[in-house]
Design an enzyme around this catalytic site. Structure first.
Site, PDB file in Angstrom:
ATOM      1  CE  LYS A  13      -2.145  -0.901   3.954  1.00  0.00           C
ATOM      2  NZ  LYS A  13      -1.747  -1.993   4.520  1.00  0.00           N
ATOM      3  NE  ARG A  88      -3.783  -0.890  10.152  1.00  0.00           N
ATOM      4  CZ  ARG A  88      -2.729  -0.446   9.567  1.00  0.00           C
ATOM      5  NH1 ARG A  88      -2.539   0.862   9.053  1.00  0.00           N
ATOM      6  NH2 ARG A  88      -1.698  -0.967   9.724  1.00  0.00           N
ATOM      7  NE  ARG A 127       7.540  -3.035   6.044  1.00  0.00           N
ATOM      8  CZ  ARG A 127       6.643  -2.707   5.979  1.00  0.00           C
ATOM      9  NH1 ARG A 127       5.663  -2.538   4.774  1.00  0.00           N
ATOM     10  NH2 ARG A 127       6.002  -2.429   6.940  1.00  0.00           N
ATOM     11  NE  ARG A 160       7.069  -0.343  10.401  1.00  0.00           N
ATOM     12  CZ  ARG A 160       5.914  -0.055   9.789  1.00  0.00           C
ATOM     13  NH1 ARG A 160       5.986   0.265   8.468  1.00  0.00           N
ATOM     14  NH2 ARG A 160       4.595  -0.621  10.172  1.00  0.00           N
ATOM     15  NE  ARG A 171       2.308  -4.257  11.523  1.00  0.00           N
ATOM     16  CZ  ARG A 171       3.182  -4.294  10.366  1.00  0.00           C
ATOM     17  NH1 ARG A 171       4.472  -4.924  10.633  1.00  0.00           N
ATOM     18  NH2 ARG A 171       2.979  -3.429   9.587  1.00  0.00           N
TER      19      ARG A 171
HETATM   20  P1  AMP Z   1       1.380   0.885   9.394  1.00  0.00           P
HETATM   21  O1  AMP Z   1       2.612   1.509   8.974  1.00  0.00           O
HETATM   22  O2  AMP Z   1       0.168   1.383   8.094  1.00  0.00           O
HETATM   23  O3  AMP Z   1       1.594  -0.764   8.994  1.00  0.00           O
HETATM   24  O4  AMP Z   1       0.824   1.187  10.703  1.00  0.00           O
HETATM   25  C1  AMP Z   1       1.924   0.625  11.665  1.00  0.00           C
HETATM   26  C2  AMP Z   1       0.993   0.818  12.885  1.00  0.00           C
HETATM   27  O5  AMP Z   1       0.467   1.982  13.285  1.00  0.00           O
HETATM   28  C3  AMP Z   1      -0.072  -0.125  13.087  1.00  0.00           C
HETATM   29  O6  AMP Z   1       0.328  -1.450  13.371  1.00  0.00           O
HETATM   30  C4  AMP Z   1      -0.901   0.330  13.921  1.00  0.00           C
HETATM   31  O7  AMP Z   1      -0.334   0.266  15.300  1.00  0.00           O
HETATM   32  C5  AMP Z   1      -0.821   1.798  13.830  1.00  0.00           C
HETATM   33  N1  AMP Z   1      -1.937   2.382  12.818  1.00  0.00           N
HETATM   34  C6  AMP Z   1      -1.579   2.772  11.716  1.00  0.00           C
HETATM   35  N2  AMP Z   1      -2.753   3.114  11.095  1.00  0.00           N
HETATM   36  C7  AMP Z   1      -3.670   3.056  11.960  1.00  0.00           C
HETATM   37  C8  AMP Z   1      -5.245   3.032  11.885  1.00  0.00           C
HETATM   38  N3  AMP Z   1      -5.862   3.409  10.857  1.00  0.00           N
HETATM   39  N4  AMP Z   1      -6.016   2.599  12.945  1.00  0.00           N
HETATM   40  C9  AMP Z   1      -5.227   2.108  14.134  1.00  0.00           C
HETATM   41  N5  AMP Z   1      -3.740   2.125  14.122  1.00  0.00           N
HETATM   42  C10 AMP Z   1      -3.218   2.527  12.929  1.00  0.00           C
END
Ligand code: AMP
Length: 215
Positions: A13, A88, A127, A160, A171
Site C-alpha cells: 500500500k 482499519r 523490510r 521496524r 498484525r
Molecule cells: P502501518 O505503517 O500502516 O503498517 O501502521 C503501523 C502501525 O500504526 C499499526 O500497526 C498500528 O499500530 C498503527 N496504525 C496505523 N494506521 C492505523 C489506523 N488506521 N488505525 C489504528 N492504528 C493504526
C-alpha cells in the site's frame, strides 16, 4: 479523486500510494507514517500510540480519526488524497464517510490489494527503512548497495520493531479480525476493486490506475 488503499500489512500500500500520489498530484495520507513521526518526536500523540504500535495492535479509533480529520482539512487535500493504512476498522470507515459527507465529498474508489499470508511474512521480515529519509528497502527484493546504509542519503537502515516476526503474526491477526471486514463494507457500497498484490510494481500500479478509471 479520493482513494483508499486497503489490504494487509506488507501488501504494498505504502509504495503504491507514493507512486500514485506523484502520478495524480495528490497527497498520500498514511496514518502509519504520521504515527511513526509522532513517536519519533515524542509528541503527546506519539506517547499515547507507541505501546499499541510496538505490539502490533491498532491505535484507538478516536486518536486516528482525529489525525485524519485534521489532515484532510489541509489545502493540499482539496483536489483529492490517497488514504494509506486508514480506515482499519468499521468505525473508522464510518467516521471518514461522515467526515467527507459533511464536506460534500465521498470516497471514489477503494483498492483492495490482495496478498497471501505466507508471502506477507516474507515481505515484512525483510523490510528495512532509512532512519533519516524514510526510504524503504527489502533485503531480497530491493536490497541497498550497503546493507546498513541508505543508497539515497547514507542514513542508517533499521528494521521496524513491528516488522519482527512475532509482531508480524499479531498484525496479521489484527488485520483479519478488525480490517478485513472492510472488504465487504466497501463492496456493498460498490466502490471496491480487488487487485492481486503479487507481481511487478509497475504492473500493479497500472492495474490500480485502470481500476481508478473504472476500466
Ligand atoms: P502501518 O505503517 O500502516 O503498517 O501502521 C503501523 C502501525 O500504526 C499499526 O500497526 C498500528 O499500530 C498503527 N496504525 C496505523 N494506521 C492505523 C489506523 N488506521 N488505525 C489504528 N492504528 C493504526
Amino acid at each position: 479523486m479520493n482513494l483508499i488503499l486497503l489490504g494487509p500489512p506488507g501488501a504494498g500500500k505504502g509504495s503504491q500510494a507514493k507512486s500514485l500520489a506523484i502520478r495524480y498530484g495528490i497527497p498520500q495520507v498514511s496514518t502509519g507514517d504520521i504515527l511513526r513521526a509522532a513517536v519519533r518526536d515524542k509528541t503527546g500523540l506519539g506517547v499515547k500510540a507507541k505501546s499499541y504500535m510496538d505490539r502490533g495492535a491498532l491505535v484507538p479509533d478516536n486518536l486516528v480519526v482525529e489525525i485524519v480529520a485534521e489532515r484532510l482539512k489541509k489545502d493540499d487535500c482539496e483536489s483529492g488524497f490517497i488514504l494509506d493504512g486508514f480506515p482499519r476498522t468499521i468505525m473508522q470507515a464510518e467516521a471518514v464517510g461522515a467526515m467527507l459527507g459533511a464536506l460534500g465529498k465521498k470516497i471514489d474508489r477503494v483498492i483492495n490489494l490482495e496478498v497471501a499470508h505466507k508471502e506477507i511474512v516474507k515481505r515484512l521480515s525483510g523490510r528495512r527503512v532509512c532512519r533519516n529519509c524514510g526510504e524503504g528497502y527489502h533485503i531480497i527484493f530491493n536490497p541497498p548497495v550497503d546493507d546498513k546504509k541508505c543508497d539515497k542519503c547514507k542514513g542508517e537502515l533499521y528494521q521496524r520493531d513491528d516488522d519482527k516476526e512475532d509482531t508480524i503474526e499479531a498484525r496479521l491477526k489484527v488485520y483479519e479480525e478488525q480490517t478485513a471486514p472492510l472488504v465487504d463494507f466497501y463492496k456493498k457500497k460498490g466502490s471496491l476493486v480487488t487487485i492481486d498484490g503479487i507481481g511487478g510494481f509497475q504492473e500493479i500500479t497500472e492495474k490500480i490506475v485502470n481500476a481508478v478509471k473504472g476500466k
